[in-house]
Motif scaffolding. Sequence first.
Motif, PDB file in Angstrom:
ATOM      1  N   GLU A  21      50.837  -0.912 -41.286  1.00  0.00           N
ATOM      2  CA  GLU A  21      50.818  -2.140 -42.092  1.00  0.00           C
ATOM      3  C   GLU A  21      49.966  -1.962 -43.347  1.00  0.00           C
ATOM      4  OE1 GLU A  21      51.085  -3.495 -37.732  1.00  0.00           O
ATOM      5  OE2 GLU A  21      50.092  -1.915 -38.900  1.00  0.00           O
ATOM      6  N   ASP A 195      49.057 -10.636 -38.844  1.00  0.00           N
ATOM      7  CA  ASP A 195      47.946  -9.888 -39.410  1.00  0.00           C
ATOM      8  C   ASP A 195      47.959 -10.089 -40.921  1.00  0.00           C
ATOM      9  OD1 ASP A 195      45.911  -7.520 -38.781  1.00  0.00           O
ATOM     10  OD2 ASP A 195      46.905  -7.079 -40.682  1.00  0.00           O
ATOM     11  N   ARG A 262      37.736 -13.369 -41.981  1.00  0.00           N
ATOM     12  CA  ARG A 262      38.509 -12.727 -40.905  1.00  0.00           C
ATOM     13  C   ARG A 262      37.894 -13.061 -39.541  1.00  0.00           C
ATOM     14  NH1 ARG A 262      41.920 -13.562 -43.754  1.00  0.00           N
ATOM     15  NH2 ARG A 262      43.177 -13.092 -41.925  1.00  0.00           N
ATOM     16  N   ARG A 285      42.734  -5.495 -34.998  1.00  0.00           N
ATOM     17  CA  ARG A 285      43.783  -5.869 -35.940  1.00  0.00           C
ATOM     18  C   ARG A 285      43.767  -4.920 -37.146  1.00  0.00           C
ATOM     19  NH1 ARG A 285      45.561 -11.335 -34.928  1.00  0.00           N
ATOM     20  NH2 ARG A 285      46.282 -11.547 -37.074  1.00  0.00           N
ATOM     21  N   PRO A 286      44.938  -4.622 -37.702  1.00  0.00           N
ATOM     22  CA  PRO A 286      45.004  -3.744 -38.887  1.00  0.00           C
ATOM     23  C   PRO A 286      44.132  -4.223 -40.043  1.00  0.00           C
ATOM     24  CG  PRO A 286      47.190  -4.007 -37.952  1.00  0.00           C
ATOM     25  CD  PRO A 286      46.291  -4.947 -37.190  1.00  0.00           C
ATOM     26  N   GLU A 287      44.001  -5.546 -40.212  1.00  0.00           N
ATOM     27  CA  GLU A 287      43.236  -6.087 -41.340  1.00  0.00           C
ATOM     28  C   GLU A 287      41.769  -5.672 -41.306  1.00  0.00           C
ATOM     29  OE1 GLU A 287      42.257 -10.543 -39.631  1.00  0.00           O
ATOM     30  OE2 GLU A 287      44.322 -10.023 -40.147  1.00  0.00           O
TER      31      GLU A 287
END
Length: 327
Positions: A21, A195, A262, A285-287
Amino acid sequence: MKAPAPVLDGAAEAIKPPPIEIVTLRLLDDTLLEPDVALRLAGLADSLPRPRSVMLQLAQAGDDPAELARIVATDPATAALLLRTVNSAQFSLRSEITSIQHAITYLGANLVRDVAIRHAMTVPAAGRNLTTERIYQGLWRNSYLASGIALALAQRLRLAAPAATSTQALLFMLGDIALVSHYPQIADLYNADLDLAVLVAGTQERLGFNSAMVGAHLAQVWQLPAGLRVALRKSLMPLVSGPDTLDPETAPGLVVSYFSNRLAQALWRQVDFDLVDAMQALRERPEAYYLPQHLAAVGLQDALSALTEPAVERRLASLVKGLSAPR
């Protein structure tokens, strides 16, 4: 209470390749816009009424309760809306508050400033259905909590102006708030709890711009403080790149604001308030891929320790409880 786990262990995370991502996301900016997309972006800003003049004063207000009370008192509409808000079920007060000074004493200068800033902004409700209204209110609720988190971290870092950092965190999702209000057709993206990388990619694909561009454009049009305009323009950079891409002078406030927003969203996903579990959920999470590096670069390896100090944790838990109450 659980013992705090290590905060987003940078050494462990550094050996992992970026999630797909993140690898496939290319942030758009003003230099890459097609003319018709630039016109739509300008039109969005033009469609939103300018905030009342008190907005700029509130955005620059410090921690002095007397100064804050004086600013709010200069704008009767903001003062009335603030008192109506703090006396609502949302904040679960035991007795009615009838003065701005009392509101500041009871709720604290930071939350009062946040509520006043929100109400100094006018984002029309026309076109928002039940789903988009719920998303809109959720974005503001997240922003209030992020502001409280950011204040605690800014104080831990001993930043020169903790109040300015908390205000920056409050308005970090200004672009998202405007997008949901102006483009209800993208509500499904926000409603799916994607995400952040996937949400940004979907927004760019549908609209040709992202929330950072919208927030920065609004801040420019509204003549908000220069530091806030810079932070909004760069608000998505911690998502896609490491600390070497950030200006060292503005990095602490930017990283604190990104992390606070976040983490606030991770906390709102929970049934019960738990900072350790929220941190663990965020790191998966990717973030959060670049967060360990960013936190280390600004001296916040102990962010979780700072937030789980008893007084800070109680304050944040109380804020979540108040914001969760029916309005």
